[in-house]
Design a protein around this motif. Structure first.
Motif, short mmCIF file in Angstrom:
data_model
loop_
_atom_site.label_atom_id
_atom_site.label_comp_id
_atom_site.label_asym_id
_atom_site.label_seq_id
_atom_site.Cartn_x
_atom_site.Cartn_y
_atom_site.Cartn_z
N LEU A 156 0.76 -1.34 -0.06
CA LEU A 156 -0.17 0.07 0.04
C LEU A 156 0.87 1.25 -0.18
N THR A 157 0.78 2.24 -0.74
CA THR A 157 1.41 3.38 -0.80
C THR A 157 0.77 4.33 0.21
N ASP A 158 -0.32 4.36 0.74
CA ASP A 158 -0.81 5.08 1.76
C ASP A 158 -1.95 4.50 2.51
N ASP A 159 -2.50 5.07 3.56
CA ASP A 159 -3.31 4.34 4.16
C ASP A 159 -4.73 4.38 3.52
N PRO A 160 -5.63 3.40 3.43
CA PRO A 160 -6.86 3.51 2.60
C PRO A 160 -7.68 4.65 3.30
N LYS A 161 -8.38 5.25 2.11
CA LYS A 161 -9.25 6.22 2.24
C LYS A 161 -10.66 6.00 2.23
N ARG A 162 -11.68 6.50 3.07
CA ARG A 162 -12.91 6.15 2.99
C ARG A 162 -13.61 7.53 2.13
N ILE A 163 -14.49 7.15 1.26
CA ILE A 163 -14.93 8.17 0.34
C ILE A 163 -16.47 7.80 0.30
N THR A 164 -17.34 8.76 0.29
CA THR A 164 -18.70 9.00 0.27
C THR A 164 -19.27 9.84 -0.84
#
Length: 93
Positions: free
Chosen positions: A13-21
């Protein structure tokens, strides 16, 4: 947009997972996986790093998204399996 079929990607993973709405209220998780190729140099019989491919990844399942968000972070090694899609690159012009 074209479907390329089922793929399996192993990388970090290049970054932390992001939650998108979305505006419609649908929630999904987004993250990028860096897949590093290893190439055997036949002349020296040694392994070397090849090109890195970056895979933008989306999780649509709420339960899977919650599991990913709570257990994975930047740098974690992952195996991702799913459908690949291509999208044309659009510039500002």
């Amino acid at each position: 947009m074209a479907n390329l079929g089922k793929v399996t990607v192993t990388g970090n993973l290049t970054d932390d997972p992001k939650r998108i709405t979305t505006a419609e209220g649908k929630t999904f998780l987004s993250f990028t996986v860096a897949e590093n190729k290893r190439i055997l140099d036949r002349e020296t019989n040694e392994w070397r790093d090849g090109e890195t491919t970056y895979w933008d990844t989306t999780v649509n399942s709420q339960q899977l998204g919650e599991n990913v968000e709570s257990s994975l972070s930047r740098g974690n090694r992952v195996v991702v399996q799913g459908l690949a899609k291509t999208e044309p690159y659009v510039t500002k012009d």
